[in-house]
Design a protein around this motif. Structure first.
Motif, mmCIF file in Angstrom:
data_model
loop_
_atom_site.group_PDB
_atom_site.id
_atom_site.type_symbol
_atom_site.label_atom_id
_atom_site.label_comp_id
_atom_site.label_asym_id
_atom_site.label_seq_id
_atom_site.Cartn_x
_atom_site.Cartn_y
_atom_site.Cartn_z
ATOM 1 N N UNK A 132 0.818 -1.214 0.000
ATOM 2 C CA UNK A 132 0.000 0.000 0.000
ATOM 3 C C UNK A 132 0.856 1.271 0.000
ATOM 4 N N UNK A 133 0.432 2.225 -0.804
ATOM 5 C CA UNK A 133 1.126 3.510 -0.901
ATOM 6 C C UNK A 133 0.683 4.467 0.200
ATOM 7 N N UNK A 134 -0.560 4.303 0.648
ATOM 8 C CA UNK A 134 -1.139 5.200 1.644
ATOM 9 C C UNK A 134 -2.071 4.383 2.538
ATOM 10 N N UNK A 135 -1.911 4.543 3.855
ATOM 11 C CA UNK A 135 -2.730 3.808 4.814
ATOM 12 C C UNK A 135 -3.250 4.787 5.860
ATOM 13 N N UNK A 136 -4.550 4.692 6.154
ATOM 14 C CA UNK A 136 -5.153 5.522 7.200
ATOM 15 C C UNK A 136 -5.866 4.614 8.184
ATOM 16 N N UNK A 137 -5.511 4.744 9.475
ATOM 17 C CA UNK A 137 -6.095 3.890 10.508
ATOM 18 C C UNK A 137 -6.854 4.737 11.514
ATOM 19 N N UNK A 138 -8.139 4.479 11.606
ATOM 20 C CA UNK A 138 -8.998 5.149 12.585
ATOM 21 C C UNK A 138 -10.041 4.123 13.015
ATOM 22 N N UNK A 139 -9.590 3.190 13.859
ATOM 23 C CA UNK A 139 -10.455 2.070 14.231
ATOM 24 C C UNK A 139 -10.288 1.775 15.720
ATOM 25 N N UNK A 140 -10.470 0.517 16.104
ATOM 26 C CA UNK A 140 -10.386 0.123 17.510
ATOM 27 C C UNK A 140 -8.978 0.356 18.046
ATOM 28 N N UNK A 141 -8.903 1.222 19.036
ATOM 29 C CA UNK A 141 -7.597 1.667 19.536
ATOM 30 C C UNK A 141 -6.800 0.539 20.185
ATOM 31 N N UNK A 142 -7.470 -0.451 20.741
ATOM 32 C CA UNK A 142 -6.761 -1.515 21.446
ATOM 33 C C UNK A 142 -5.982 -2.430 20.505
ATOM 34 N N UNK A 143 -6.162 -2.250 19.194
ATOM 35 C CA UNK A 143 -5.399 -3.033 18.218
ATOM 36 C C UNK A 143 -4.382 -2.182 17.459
ATOM 37 N N UNK A 144 -4.224 -0.935 17.860
ATOM 38 C CA UNK A 144 -3.348 -0.025 17.111
ATOM 39 C C UNK A 144 -1.910 -0.545 16.976
ATOM 40 N N UNK A 145 -1.321 -1.005 18.067
ATOM 41 C CA UNK A 145 0.065 -1.482 18.004
ATOM 42 C C UNK A 145 0.179 -2.699 17.083
ATOM 43 N N UNK A 146 -0.826 -3.567 17.143
ATOM 44 C CA UNK A 146 -0.822 -4.744 16.272
ATOM 45 C C UNK A 146 -1.001 -4.341 14.817
ATOM 46 N N UNK A 147 -1.849 -3.362 14.565
ATOM 47 C CA UNK A 147 -2.016 -2.868 13.187
ATOM 48 C C UNK A 147 -0.677 -2.361 12.643
ATOM 49 N N UNK A 148 0.054 -1.639 13.468
ATOM 50 C CA UNK A 148 1.347 -1.115 13.015
ATOM 51 C C UNK A 148 2.288 -2.261 12.637
#
Length: 215
Positions: A132-148
């Motif tokens: 992906x060239x561009x990613x925007x994350x605005x979802x469940x905060x408790x998974x933020x580190x895992x998303x990264x």
């Protein structure tokens, strides 16, 4: 009340009247979001929407990922800069609200470039081999580190990643937070700051946006 919780309607109006005008489709979507949802504050809104639009227009990405569709406001902002053969995949798990973004995606001139999926983002990222060239994350905060952790191998040099709500109403200043979401957001910000594969800046826009670029 902390600095991050303070509201200044006059400043918001000033910012909106001194920025580019909001497209009609976004005005309609914003209005309907406030009419039909129980948590309309979750919408990206004008200021953040303009940021996403300008970043997308600068990058002209071919492949965009959004985690957390909500009513689709940010999605439509991100489509504004898509390459002619580009696409955006936007993920959410709220089936009850899915009718609203679908409605506006169909009305959009970019309807053929939007792939709206009701799917868990962690599952998607573990299954996909897309970059992906561009990613925007605005979802469940408790998974933020895992998303990264999951997003990192799905990006390349020059890719831009944005995490929303990274100041968390100022709670990131708490030394030993009890709230799980605050703990995870602090973990995320620490992970990003220590990761030499990215350069980043936290923008104090609304509730904070961590703006990353892969080196």
């Amino acid at each position: 009340m902390s600095f991050f919780e303070e509201k200044n309607p006059e400043m918001d109006r000033y910012l909106e009247t001194h920025g580019s005008s909001e497209p009609e489709i976004l005005k309609k979507l914003r209005k309907e979001t406030f009419q039909k949802t129980t948590q309309p504050h979750m919408i990206s809104g004008y200021q953040q929407g303009r940021l996403l639009t300008i970043i997308s227009q600068m990058l002209q990405p071919k492949n965009v990922l959004e985690i957390g569709t909500f009513t689709g406001y940010a999605t439509l902002c991100l489509t504004a800069g898509l390459a002619k053969d580009g696409k955006i995949t936007t993920l959410d798990v709220n089936e009850d609200l899915a009718y609203l973004p679908k409605k506006y995606f169909q009305e959009s001139e970019y309807s053929n470039q939007i792939n709206f999926k009701l799917q868990d983002a962690k599952e998607f990222l573990k299954e996909t081999d897309e970059i992906f060239d561009l990613v925007f994350i605005d979802a469940d905060k408790e998974n933020y580190a895992e998303y990264f952790r999951l997003i990192k191998p799905r990006t390349q040099s020059g890719s831009v990643v944005l995490f929303d709500n990274v100041l968390w109403y100022g709670k990131v200043l708490e030394e030993n937070p009890k709230q799980k979401s605050t703990q995870i957001i602090k973990e995320l910000n620490d992970l990003i700051a220590k990761d030499n594969d990215f350069e980043n800046l936290i923008l104090p826009l609304r509730d904070g946006v961590n703006f990353l670029r892969k080196i």
